[in-house]
Design a protein around this motif. Structure first.
Motif, PDB file in Angstrom:
ATOM      1  N   LEU A  16       0.643  -1.201  -0.134  1.00 54.87           N
ATOM      2  CA  LEU A  16       0.037   0.223   0.084  1.00 54.87           C
ATOM      3  C   LEU A  16       0.906   1.100   0.066  1.00 54.87           C
ATOM      4  CD1 LEU A  16      -2.809  -1.059   2.792  1.00 54.87           C
ATOM      5  CD2 LEU A  16      -2.977  -0.881   0.072  1.00 54.87           C
ATOM      6  N   LEU A  17       2.052   1.112   0.960  1.00 52.16           N
ATOM      7  CA  LEU A  17       2.761   2.316   0.778  1.00 52.16           C
ATOM      8  C   LEU A  17       3.584   2.579  -0.508  1.00 52.16           C
ATOM      9  CD1 LEU A  17       4.197   2.156   4.443  1.00 52.16           C
ATOM     10  CD2 LEU A  17       2.310   3.406   3.621  1.00 52.16           C
ATOM     11  N   ARG A  18       3.940   1.405  -0.977  1.00 51.91           N
ATOM     12  CA  ARG A  18       4.624   1.777  -2.319  1.00 51.91           C
ATOM     13  C   ARG A  18       3.625   2.236  -3.264  1.00 51.91           C
ATOM     14  NH1 ARG A  18       5.191  -3.712  -3.650  1.00 51.91           N
ATOM     15  NH2 ARG A  18       7.166  -3.799  -2.354  1.00 51.91           N
ATOM     16  N   GLU A  19       2.459   1.994  -3.369  1.00 51.55           N
ATOM     17  CA  GLU A  19       1.400   2.538  -4.510  1.00 51.55           C
ATOM     18  C   GLU A  19       0.883   3.936  -4.065  1.00 51.55           C
ATOM     19  OE1 GLU A  19      -2.649   1.116  -6.720  1.00 51.55           O
ATOM     20  OE2 GLU A  19      -1.898  -0.024  -5.264  1.00 51.55           O
ATOM     21  N   TYR A  20       0.558   4.230  -2.712  1.00 50.38           N
ATOM     22  CA  TYR A  20       0.037   5.234  -2.195  1.00 50.38           C
ATOM     23  C   TYR A  20       0.873   6.279  -1.281  1.00 50.38           C
ATOM     24  CZ  TYR A  20      -4.285   2.982  -3.792  1.00 50.38           C
ATOM     25  OH  TYR A  20      -5.074   2.091  -4.593  1.00 50.38           O
ATOM     26  N   GLY A  21       2.155   5.816  -1.447  1.00 50.48           N
ATOM     27  CA  GLY A  21       2.934   6.740  -0.471  1.00 50.48           C
ATOM     28  C   GLY A  21       3.076   8.304  -0.720  1.00 50.48           C
ATOM     29  N   ALA A  58       7.367  10.023   1.824  1.00 51.35           N
ATOM     30  CA  ALA A  58       7.231   8.944   1.392  1.00 51.35           C
ATOM     31  C   ALA A  58       8.375   7.714   1.374  1.00 51.35           C
ATOM     32  CB  ALA A  58       6.580   9.160   0.009  1.00 51.35           C
ATOM     33  N   ASN A  59       9.638   8.303   0.691  1.00 55.90           N
ATOM     34  CA  ASN A  59      10.524   7.190   0.720  1.00 55.90           C
ATOM     35  C   ASN A  59      10.974   6.875   2.227  1.00 55.90           C
ATOM     36  OD1 ASN A  59      10.853   7.534  -1.967  1.00 55.90           O
ATOM     37  ND2 ASN A  59      12.623   8.957  -1.785  1.00 55.90           N
ATOM     38  N   ALA A  60      10.779   7.607   3.464  1.00 56.96           N
ATOM     39  CA  ALA A  60      11.202   7.157   4.711  1.00 56.96           C
ATOM     40  C   ALA A  60      10.167   6.532   5.074  1.00 56.96           C
ATOM     41  CB  ALA A  60      11.456   8.474   5.398  1.00 56.96           C
ATOM     42  N   VAL A  61       9.151   6.793   5.078  1.00 61.31           N
ATOM     43  CA  VAL A  61       8.032   5.903   5.636  1.00 61.31           C
ATOM     44  C   VAL A  61       7.780   4.400   4.866  1.00 61.31           C
ATOM     45  CG1 VAL A  61       5.373   5.580   5.768  1.00 61.31           C
ATOM     46  CG2 VAL A  61       6.625   7.801   6.253  1.00 61.31           C
ATOM     47  N   TYR A  62       8.211   4.399   3.435  1.00 66.20           N
ATOM     48  CA  TYR A  62       8.288   3.082   3.105  1.00 66.20           C
ATOM     49  C   TYR A  62       9.338   2.472   3.443  1.00 66.20           C
ATOM     50  CZ  TYR A  62       9.224  -0.387  -0.634  1.00 66.20           C
ATOM     51  OH  TYR A  62       9.235  -1.489  -1.518  1.00 66.20           O
ATOM     52  N   ALA A  63      10.519   2.973   3.675  1.00 65.56           N
ATOM     53  CA  ALA A  63      11.729   2.221   3.983  1.00 65.56           C
ATOM     54  C   ALA A  63      11.561   1.696   5.475  1.00 65.56           C
ATOM     55  CB  ALA A  63      12.891   3.334   4.219  1.00 65.56           C
ATOM     56  N   ALA A  64      10.812   2.475   6.438  1.00 63.64           N
ATOM     57  CA  ALA A  64      10.558   1.908   7.981  1.00 63.64           C
ATOM     58  C   ALA A  64       9.827   0.638   7.705  1.00 63.64           C
ATOM     59  CB  ALA A  64       9.820   3.006   8.520  1.00 63.64           C
ATOM     60  N   ALA A  65       8.660   0.487   7.020  1.00 67.60           N
ATOM     61  CA  ALA A  65       7.846  -0.637   6.850  1.00 67.60           C
ATOM     62  C   ALA A  65       8.638  -1.546   6.186  1.00 67.60           C
ATOM     63  CB  ALA A  65       6.578  -0.123   5.723  1.00 67.60           C
ATOM     64  N   ALA A  66       9.479  -1.443   5.019  1.00 65.38           N
ATOM     65  CA  ALA A  66      10.193  -2.560   4.384  1.00 65.38           C
ATOM     66  C   ALA A  66      11.373  -2.974   5.009  1.00 65.38           C
ATOM     67  CB  ALA A  66      10.588  -1.798   3.138  1.00 65.38           C
ATOM     68  N   ASN A  67      12.016  -2.246   6.106  1.00 67.01           N
ATOM     69  CA  ASN A  67      12.855  -2.788   6.961  1.00 67.01           C
ATOM     70  C   ASN A  67      12.321  -2.786   8.462  1.00 67.01           C
ATOM     71  OD1 ASN A  67      15.424  -2.485   5.167  1.00 67.01           O
ATOM     72  ND2 ASN A  67      14.447  -0.735   5.067  1.00 67.01           N
ATOM     73  N   ILE A  68      11.138  -3.100   8.606  1.00 62.43           N
ATOM     74  CA  ILE A  68      10.513  -3.092  10.081  1.00 62.43           C
ATOM     75  C   ILE A  68      11.247  -4.273  10.991  1.00 62.43           C
ATOM     76  CG2 ILE A  68       8.777  -4.970   9.335  1.00 62.43           C
ATOM     77  CD1 ILE A  68       8.634  -1.412  11.596  1.00 62.43           C
ATOM     78  N   THR A  69      11.645  -5.215  10.511  1.00 65.87           N
ATOM     79  CA  THR A  69      12.407  -6.207  11.282  1.00 65.87           C
ATOM     80  C   THR A  69      14.038  -5.984  11.366  1.00 65.87           C
ATOM     81  OG1 THR A  69      13.148  -7.909   9.425  1.00 65.87           O
ATOM     82  CG2 THR A  69      10.945  -8.308  10.371  1.00 65.87           C
ATOM     83  N   PRO A 399      20.528   3.998  -6.027  1.00 66.12           N
ATOM     84  CA  PRO A 399      19.790   2.835  -5.894  1.00 66.12           C
ATOM     85  C   PRO A 399      19.858   2.174  -4.703  1.00 66.12           C
ATOM     86  CG  PRO A 399      20.701   2.550  -7.861  1.00 66.12           C
ATOM     87  CD  PRO A 399      21.419   3.711  -7.343  1.00 66.12           C
ATOM     88  N   ALA A 400      20.823   1.837  -3.944  1.00 68.48           N
ATOM     89  CA  ALA A 400      21.081   1.152  -2.779  1.00 68.48           C
ATOM     90  C   ALA A 400      20.458   2.307  -1.665  1.00 68.48           C
ATOM     91  CB  ALA A 400      22.577   0.986  -2.407  1.00 68.48           C
ATOM     92  N   ALA A 401      20.846   3.577  -1.816  1.00 69.99           N
ATOM     93  CA  ALA A 401      20.018   4.412  -0.659  1.00 69.99           C
ATOM     94  C   ALA A 401      18.534   4.537  -0.872  1.00 69.99           C
ATOM     95  CB  ALA A 401      20.748   5.742  -1.010  1.00 69.99           C
ATOM     96  N   ALA A 402      18.077   4.535  -2.086  1.00 68.95           N
ATOM     97  CA  ALA A 402      16.791   4.455  -2.439  1.00 68.95           C
ATOM     98  C   ALA A 402      15.712   3.632  -1.610  1.00 68.95           C
ATOM     99  CB  ALA A 402      16.554   4.604  -3.854  1.00 68.95           C
ATOM    100  N   ARG A 403      16.504   2.246  -1.769  1.00 70.58           N
ATOM    101  CA  ARG A 403      16.048   1.136  -0.951  1.00 70.58           C
ATOM    102  C   ARG A 403      15.673   1.286   0.517  1.00 70.58           C
ATOM    103  NH1 ARG A 403      19.237  -1.712  -4.777  1.00 70.58           N
ATOM    104  NH2 ARG A 403      20.681  -2.202  -3.023  1.00 70.58           N
ATOM    105  N   MET A 404      16.690   2.216   1.093  1.00 70.93           N
ATOM    106  CA  MET A 404      16.444   2.580   2.634  1.00 70.93           C
ATOM    107  C   MET A 404      16.029   3.906   2.771  1.00 70.93           C
ATOM    108  SD  MET A 404      20.268   1.234   4.036  1.00 70.93           S
ATOM    109  CE  MET A 404      21.161   2.515   3.178  1.00 70.93           C
ATOM    110  N   GLY A 405      15.351   4.351   1.674  1.00 71.36           N
ATOM    111  CA  GLY A 405      14.489   5.779   1.943  1.00 71.36           C
ATOM    112  C   GLY A 405      15.637   6.871   2.108  1.00 71.36           C
ATOM    113  N   ALA A 406      16.523   7.055   1.772  1.00 72.75           N
ATOM    114  CA  ALA A 406      17.475   7.984   2.084  1.00 72.75           C
ATOM    115  C   ALA A 406      16.971   9.552   1.527  1.00 72.75           C
ATOM    116  CB  ALA A 406      18.857   7.903   1.242  1.00 72.75           C
ATOM    117  N   THR A 407      17.150  10.435   2.443  1.00 68.88           N
ATOM    118  CA  THR A 407      16.556  11.609   2.074  1.00 68.88           C
ATOM    119  C   THR A 407      17.614  12.833   2.092  1.00 68.88           C
ATOM    120  OG1 THR A 407      15.927  12.058   4.260  1.00 68.88           O
ATOM    121  CG2 THR A 407      14.354  11.057   2.839  1.00 68.88           C
ATOM    122  N   GLN A 408      18.706  12.646   1.534  1.00 73.81           N
ATOM    123  CA  GLN A 408      19.994  13.374   1.592  1.00 73.81           C
ATOM    124  C   GLN A 408      19.579  14.458   0.418  1.00 73.81           C
ATOM    125  OE1 GLN A 408      22.627  10.202   1.160  1.00 73.81           O
ATOM    126  NE2 GLN A 408      23.811  11.104   2.841  1.00 73.81           N
TER     127      GLN A 408
END
Length: 408
Positions: A16-21, A58-69, A399-408
């Protein structure tokens, strides 16, 4: 510590976050500023209008969900944002306001796609992440305040010198109004400048890299006047020698690594500014490690601080310097004022770069993207490529940072 059921529900919300973030965060900012317009004194209005800030969130929120564990995966991003928050004056009391409006925005956009248990899971998760930010930011506030000459919040500095460096770039030299010393800073760091523009109801805060020697008795910021930049235009047109600016203590994580390996500084346009403080620090270092400085700009008319860089490079044998002009003038060609004509590419980089080292990138998003891809094509380890983007990463993120939701 998050409960297993909370983690499961957060993971379930990832698609949902990927689509509506972006819709969620755009809704969030609109709601936030309608309910709490006083926060417009902190946030960058230009980034809101361009959509960069909602995309970064949106990147940061998605990253938190994707890396929740494994939330430790997003700690570099958290640290970067925490530095930014400390520099603009974000406080613990802001977090409940943000959390409430973010959850309302999620409910508003997702509607029946967001179940009540899922919303509760996000409320719990937000509390954990907010506590992490609050703790880290308080540590940064204390570090800024307790260092020699340091302070918390904002401090008045006087503009002691204003120097036009090119047709669109001007340097401002700053010294404390109270006469007390300034703290040193790490090469590559920035300060936040808070200004009140007449007839504008809100204060504006912008970050500008420190462009001089970290051990100097003054600070220097070197500012490009953007075409629609409210603050940069105000600084260029209204701020003169003797004016007082309210600034934060230095902040930022884009700093030199301690290494004996070669250091490569790659910049374009006003991205030169953090590189210059790095270059000056490397010039003063007792180490004779190889240093390569490469700067790209349109031509000599847009080239700021050219002579200053040349003086450093010409007086230190271990420093190599290259200028790249994309649109050199006839005079530039006649006087051979540059080393490469056109854009920087992998073919040319291969002729001047070592195969290993630490690579620092700063400049416009297109320049960053092209240089990053060029370095990868030459076999450079992505972990050795450090970068700084001025403002939220709306246009480009590695690309690597985007997967973690970097906001630099």
């Amino acid at each position: 510590m998050l409960q297993k059921e909370t983690i499961r529900l957060i993971q379930e919300s990832v698609p949902l976050l990927r689509e509506y973030g972006h819709k969620i965060t755009a809704n969030f900012y609109k709601r936030l500023f309608n309910e709490h317009p006083e926060l417009l004194n902190i946030f960058n209005h230009a980034n809101q209008h361009k959509g960069h800030q909602p995309q970064a969130l949106a990147n940061a929120v998605y990253a938190a969900a994707a890396n929740i564990t494994q939330l430790e995966q997003i700690l570099p991003t958290v640290k970067h944002i925490a530095h930014k928050h400390r520099s603009i004056g974000v406080l613990p009391e802001h977090y409940p306001i943000v959390g409430q409006n973010l959850l309302l925005a999620m409910r508003d956009v997702l509607q029946d796609k967001l179940t009540e248990p899922m919303l509760n899971a996000w409320q719990e998760t937000y509390g954990v992440i907010a506590d992490l930010f609050i703790q880290m930011e308080e540590e940064l506030y204390q570090q800024a305040e307790q260092q020699p000459g340091g302070w918390r919040g904002f401090r008045d500095l006087v503009v002691t010198k204003k120097v036009r460096e090119s047709e669109h770039i001007t340097s401002f030299y700053l010294e404390p109004k109270d006469g007390q010393p300034l703290p040193t800073f790490l090469p590559g760091q920035y300060i936040s400048v808070k200004v009140e523009i007449p007839s504008d109801p809100y204060t504006h805060i912008r970050q500008y890299s420190l462009s001089d020697d970290p051990n100097a008795s003054h600070y220097r910021i070197t500012v490009k006047r953007e075409e629609k930049g409210k603050v940069s235009t105000y600084l260029h047109q209204e701020i003169e020698e003797g004016s007082v600016l309210s600034v934060s203590a230095p902040a930022g994580v884009f700093t030199l690594e301690q290494t004996d390996s070669p250091v490569i500084l790659l910049s374009a346009g006003v991205g030169l500014t953090p590189m210059l403080s790095m270059l000056k620090a490397l010039a003063q270092s007792p180490s004779t490690q190889r240093v390569i400085h490469i700067h790209a700009t349109r031509n000599s008319q847009t080239h700021a601080l050219r002579e200053e860089v040349l003086r450093i490079a010409n007086s230190h044998a271990h420093i190599e310097n290259y200028f790249c002009y994309s649109q050199p003038t006839d005079t530039d060609r006649l006087n051979r004022l540059y080393d490469k004509e056109g854009l920087i590419d992998a073919e040319w980089l291969k002729t001047v770069l070592p195969s290993t080292g630490h690579f620092y990138l700063c400049g416009p998003s297109a320049f960053m993207r092209d240089c990053y891809q060029a370095l990868l094509s030459l076999g450079i380890d992505p972990a050795a490529i450090h970068h700084e983007i001025f403002g939220p990463a709306g246009a480009w993120t590695p690309p690597a940072a985007a997967r973690m939701g970097a906001t630099q």
